[in-house]
Enzyme design. Structure first.
Site, PDB file in Angstrom:
ATOM      1  N   GLU A   1       0.814  -1.179   0.018  1.00  0.00           N
ATOM      2  CA  GLU A   1       0.059  -0.048  -0.164  1.00  0.00           C
ATOM      3  C   GLU A   1       0.860   1.270  -0.043  1.00  0.00           C
ATOM      4  OE1 GLU A   1      -2.700   0.546   3.244  1.00  0.00           O
ATOM      5  OE2 GLU A   1      -3.450   2.229   2.288  1.00  0.00           O
TER       6      GLU A   1
ATOM      7  N   GLY B   1       3.143   2.482  10.921  1.00  0.00           N
ATOM      8  CA  GLY B   1       3.060   1.765  12.050  1.00  0.00           C
ATOM      9  C   GLY B   1       2.750   0.142  11.952  1.00  0.00           C
TER      10      GLY B   1
ATOM     11  N   GLU C   1      -2.481  -3.814   7.105  1.00  0.00           N
ATOM     12  CA  GLU C   1      -3.615  -4.690   7.180  1.00  0.00           C
ATOM     13  C   GLU C   1      -3.423  -5.937   5.973  1.00  0.00           C
ATOM     14  OE1 GLU C   1      -3.771  -1.484   6.233  1.00  0.00           O
ATOM     15  OE2 GLU C   1      -5.454  -0.997   4.809  1.00  0.00           O
TER      16      GLU C   1
ATOM     17  N   GLU D   1      -5.618  -2.753  12.611  1.00  0.00           N
ATOM     18  CA  GLU D   1      -5.313  -3.548  11.321  1.00  0.00           C
ATOM     19  C   GLU D   1      -6.296  -4.847  11.237  1.00  0.00           C
ATOM     20  OE1 GLU D   1      -3.640  -2.016   9.500  1.00  0.00           O
ATOM     21  OE2 GLU D   1      -2.433  -0.630  11.170  1.00  0.00           O
TER      22      GLU D   1
HETATM   23  N1  BES Z   1      -3.232   1.023   5.720  1.00  0.00           N
HETATM   24  C1  BES Z   1      -2.300   1.651   6.762  1.00  0.00           C
HETATM   25  C2  BES Z   1      -0.807   1.380   6.632  1.00  0.00           C
HETATM   26  C3  BES Z   1      -0.049   2.127   5.581  1.00  0.00           C
HETATM   27  C4  BES Z   1      -0.315   3.691   5.625  1.00  0.00           C
HETATM   28  C5  BES Z   1       0.814   1.558   4.596  1.00  0.00           C
HETATM   29  C6  BES Z   1       0.216   4.275   4.502  1.00  0.00           C
HETATM   30  C7  BES Z   1       1.131   2.224   3.610  1.00  0.00           C
HETATM   31  C8  BES Z   1       0.985   3.598   3.460  1.00  0.00           C
HETATM   32  C9  BES Z   1      -2.384   1.153   8.341  1.00  0.00           C
HETATM   33  O1  BES Z   1      -3.833   0.566   8.266  1.00  0.00           O
HETATM   34  C10 BES Z   1      -2.671   2.554   9.122  1.00  0.00           C
HETATM   35  O2  BES Z   1      -3.429   3.122   8.992  1.00  0.00           O
HETATM   36  N2  BES Z   1      -1.625   2.352  10.093  1.00  0.00           N
HETATM   37  C11 BES Z   1      -1.386   3.440  11.040  1.00  0.00           C
HETATM   38  C12 BES Z   1      -1.798   2.860  12.482  1.00  0.00           C
HETATM   39  C13 BES Z   1      -3.100   3.142  12.850  1.00  0.00           C
HETATM   40  C14 BES Z   1      -3.429   2.578  14.077  1.00  0.00           C
HETATM   41  C15 BES Z   1      -3.846   4.570  12.582  1.00  0.00           C
HETATM   42  C16 BES Z   1       0.167   3.556  10.853  1.00  0.00           C
HETATM   43  O3  BES Z   1       0.708   2.765  10.275  1.00  0.00           O
HETATM   44  O4  BES Z   1       0.609   4.751  11.274  1.00  0.00           O
HETATM   45 ZN    ZN Z   2      -5.516   1.888   8.519  1.00  0.00          ZN
END
Ligand code: BES
Ligand code: ZN
Length: 869
Positions: free
Chosen positions: A126, A266, A269, A303
């Protein structure tokens, strides 16, 4: 430099081709990885019979074979460029394409696609990482069934993981082996994942509501099994919660989480195979803080919840990102509220929203939760899309009520399961289920900036008349006629003498509106209770009214808000005094003192809540409320008020600190979190007082700490009070924890955020050369540079401009290998439009150097927005 291309929402067109199935063979060899893919294509219904070109995305790879329906494709029928592969004049409506290409994960430092994290290999797809693995139509509305065969050396990579179910495995000559996976659910390429490596595995199972058994596996570096307990518990709690609250069950027989040290974000998913930054997986009481424990629970939940909101129903295009992120943040916030304390969780979330999202929305990076254009989509994983997006979902929840919201979610899955949809589709499902007209509400998706509600009241006999006016910051976006927001606004009316109250849910739909309430005596309005709408409220409160609200408002959020307003008022007076006299004020206003005393004495509130009520507004939030902020003055006044309160109430703080030291058992309950938070808060005031007793309390606190929450707080107090790097407290921590990289990251962060200005830059230069500082790993880069620029404000914004130069030079270096992290670091300059001439001038010249140095499009997009100010 050539300006990179801008992508517009209005240009959305569905793909000409579908890819129904993907069969990947990934052969991991020493020097490179060989990817073979077999893709089944179908032209879109309306385009059958037409002769079409096919454009595939692909970057950082070498094409070595291309077959169309089993035949080699002649060289004049295709073209390869730096970012795509084009096949010309395809007449077939359905065909099979076989592609062979080579990639090199070990040289991939951008951490998108397949890359190396320590000795392991993992992926991040992603939003647009799959195109770095093989050629593909890499967009979320192209959904396929994936089968993945991985081949690698068995000793080096005993575990080979991908999405879905394991359907086969076997040994090969030369110590190699293979494993094959199949994911029965159609998914977009961004949810694809692979992992290869050696791990310790924590295993457990979960029985779903309908009685299916799911294997749960958490993969961690060897030796870290003892830190997986909390993550596993959190996963099981998440699965249970989603069944109970939303009726959503997990849909595969296995759920894997892999923790890696090198990760841009962070956690991710990917279907059935989440990949996590190790910071959001590993914890034990000795090495993790209470906030770490809470974050792990929230991120694991987040996630996991994406499995339905994101994976089963996904986004049509990346402009719809808030469809899955805003909704899933709302879900993880609700989960945490149900697991811990709802009141405290709301305070924390709103605090963060106001500090980070309101700031973002008032600066050059301001955008609506559904942006209308971007250069680099990675730049739009923002506080606005996430946290404001979650507030927008929360407003729907408030407007239609929780029962209708649940029906709306059911409707959403009934209509869109297995599809790639838009935010509009989501709101329509909510409308259908609740029968409430949300057409005006949709304006929230297009309007950037934080609205202000200007509220004025007058009492007319037994009526309170409340005038409400909405004001919006100017925007350059073209919005449809008026684009007036529709929002829920919860108001409490507190009787001045009896403290009896009534509560009203108002729906604001016009620019100017008047509401009338029957009242029996004089009342104080408690506005935007629970932070029902993400807005600024402009109301001329009397300090005495705020003190009443602080003590008697039954809404915990409003009570917190009232105390913050009181502190704000005092701090602003002190700033004015400093400006006028050149000296820090030495007195405490008696009303304020009395209010603070009442707060300290309050015995009926939970201790976490109490420690938040005792917390002064951060320097960050004070900065935000000011034009041309004087960072130095803010820092001094903030410390000075802490000092005065610390001295004035020293006995109480000492006594409380000591009482809380008697708690011996370590527990992960809201009560225990509260005890440790309040104990740390007492220490903050005691150290600020500068008294002998305060210093003794610090030494005792630090020496006797048996958990990281207290230990790291003690360390920060030493650093903030100016301890040199050689100080035994700072060195002892290093020696004690040098084997644990997650703790060492805290050591670096604390030094970057709390070192006093006079030492800060010299110290950063020493720290970046420390052998334990890994200068290609995002967690370390964030620990040093972002902690400094975002949390050590007076040092970073030193009027010499040295802080700006230092950070922009580091951004340039990082941009050379990891644009995503570099562009996040560039957001350090987001205050540019608020600065005085001198600082702005320095900042501009640092930024100009960056644009001249041929930046990535990620960094270019951010920096050029700052320079346009
Ligand atoms: N889908 C995102 C991870 C992501 C974001 C991958 C941008 C690639 C580019 C994941 O679900 C997400 O939102 N992660 C957050 C933490 C969450 C608890 C808000 C993150 O990684 O900061
Ligand atoms: Zn997310």
């Amino acid at each position: 430099m050539q300006k990179p291309k801008t992508i517009y929402l209005q240009d959305y067109k569905p793909s000409n081709f579908e890819i129904t199935s993907v069969e990947l063979t990934v052969d991991i060899q020493n020097r490179f990885t060989l990817v073979s893919s077999r893709l089944s294509f179908k032209k879109r219904e309306e385009l059958r019979g037409k002769k079409l070109n096919l454009d595939l995305n692909g970057e950082s790879m070498e094409l070595i074979g291309l077959k169309l329906n089993e035949e080699n494709v002649p060289s004049d029928r295709f073209q390869v460029s730096a970012d795509r592969l084009t096949l010309f004049n395809l007449v077939e409506d359905e065909f099979i394409l076989e592609i062979q290409n080579k990639i090199d994960p070990s040289s991939n430092k951008a951490l998108e696609g397949l890359y190396q994290s320590g000795p392991q290999l993992c992926t991040q797809c992603e939003p647009e990482g799959f195109r770095k693995i093989t050629y593909f139509i890499d967009r979320p509305d192209v959904m396929s069934i994936y089968k993945t065969k991985m081949i690698a050396d068995k000793t080096q990579y005993p575990f080979l993981l991908s999405n879905g179910n394991r359907i086969g495995s076997g040994d090969l000559p030369d110590g190699r082996h293979w494993v094959e996976w199949e994911d029965p659910f159609r998914k977009p390429s961004y949810l694809f994942a692979m992992v290869a490596g050696d791990f310790d595995v924590a295993r457990d199972t979960f029985k779903t509501a309908s009685g299916r058994k799911v294997d749960l596996e958490i993969y961690v570096d060897k030796g870290n099994l003892f830190k997986t307990g909390h993550a596993m518990e959190s996963l099981k709690e998440s699965m249970k919660w989603d069944e109970e609250r939303f009726g959503l069950e997990y849909d595969l027989n296995i759920y894997m989480i892999v923790a890696v040290d090198s990760f841009n974000m962070g956690a991710m998913e990917n279907k059935g195979l989440n990949i996590f930054n190790s910071t959001y997986t590993l914890a034990d009481e000795k090495s993790a803080t209470d906030h770490d424990f809470q974050n792990i629970q929230a991120v694991i939940g987040h996630e996991y919840f994406h499995n339905w909101t994101g994976n089963r129903v996904t986004c049509r295009d990346w402009f719809q990102l808030t469809l899955k992120e805003g909704l899933t943040v709302f879900r993880d916030q609700e989960f945490s509220s149900d697991m811990l304390s709802r009141a405290v969780k709301r305070i924390e979330d709103v605090m963060m929203l106001k500090e980070a999202q309101f700031a973002e929305d008032s600066g050059p990076l301001s955008h609506p939760i559904r942006p209308s254009s971007y250069i680099e989509i990675n730049n739009f994983y923002t506080r606005t899309v996430y946290e404001k997006g979650a507030e927008v979902i929360r407003m729907i929840h408030t407007l239609i009520g929780s029962e209708n919201f649940r029906k709306g979610m059911d409707k959403y899955f009934e209509l869109y399961d297995g599809k790639a949809v838009t935010t509009e589709d989501f709101v329509n499902a909510m409308e259908l289920a609740s029968k409430k007209d949300l057409s005006q509400f949709k304006n929230w998706y297009n309007r950037p900036g934080t609205p202000t509600l200007v509220i004025r009241t007058k009492q007319e006999g037994d009526e309170l008349v409340m005038d409400v006016e909405q004001k919006y910051p100017p925007t350059t976006l073209s919005l449809s006629e008026g684009s007036i927001l529709h929002m829920p606004f919860v108001v409490g009316l507190l009787d001045k003498t009896t403290h009896q109250e009534t509560e009203h849910l108002l729906e604001i739909k016009k620019l100017k509106e008047t509401f009338r309430f029957k009242v029996t005596g004089e009342v104080i309005p408690s506005l935007n209770r629970g932070f029902s709408a993400p807005v600024y409220v402009d109301y001329p409160f009397q300090i005495s009214d705020l003190i009443t609200l602080m003590s008697f408002d039954s809404d915990p959020y409003s009570r917190y808000e009232a105390t913050q307003k009181i502190y704000d008022y005092v701090l602003k007076n002190e700033l004015n005094y400093l400006k006028a006299t050149g000296k820090l004020s030495e007195t405490l206003e008696s009303d304020f003192q009395e209010a603070f005393r009442i707060l300290l004495g309050n015995k009926d509130i939970d201790l976490s809540f109490k420690s938040y009520l005792l917390e002064l507004p951060s320097e960050n939030s004070l900065t935000q409320e000011m034009d041309r902020p004087d960072f130095e003055a803010i820092h001094l006044v903030h410390k000075n008020l802490q000092k005065k309160l610390g001295l004035q109430f020293q006995d109480w703080f000492l006594d409380q600190h000591e009482t809380l030291s008697e708690v011996s058992r370590f527990e992960l309950t809201p009560k225990a979190f509260g005890q440790r938070a309040l104990k740390n808060q007492c220490l903050t005031y005691l150290v600020a007082s500068g008294s002998e007793a305060g210093l003794r309390a610090l030494a005792h606190h630090y020496e006797s700490a048996t958990n990281m929450t207290e230990e790291i707080h003690g360390l920060k107090m030493y650093i903030a009070s100016g301890a040199p790097l050689e100080h035994p407290a700072i060195q002892k921590f290093y020696q004690k924890w040098k084997h644990d990289s997650l703790v060492m990251i805290k050591w670096f962060s604390s030094l970057a955020a709390f070192t006093p200005k006079s030492e800060a830059l010299t110290r950063l230069s020493v720290l970046e050369k420390d052998p334990l500082f890994l200068n290609q790993v995002p967690n370390y880069l964030r620990a040093l540079y972002l902690q400094f620029s975002k949390n050590n404000l007076h040092a970073f914004h030193d009027v010499s401009g040295a802080g700006y130069d230092f950070i922009s030079e580091r951004i340039k270096l990082i941009d050379g290998f990891n644009p995503q992290v570099a562009s996040k670091a560039a957001s350090s300059f987001s205050l540019i439009n608020k600065l005085d001439e001198k600082r702005r001038g320095h900042m501009r010249s640092s930024l100009e150097k960056l644009v001249r140095g041929n930046p990535s499009k990620d960094t270019f997009e951010v920096v050029s927005k700052f320079l346009a100010q």
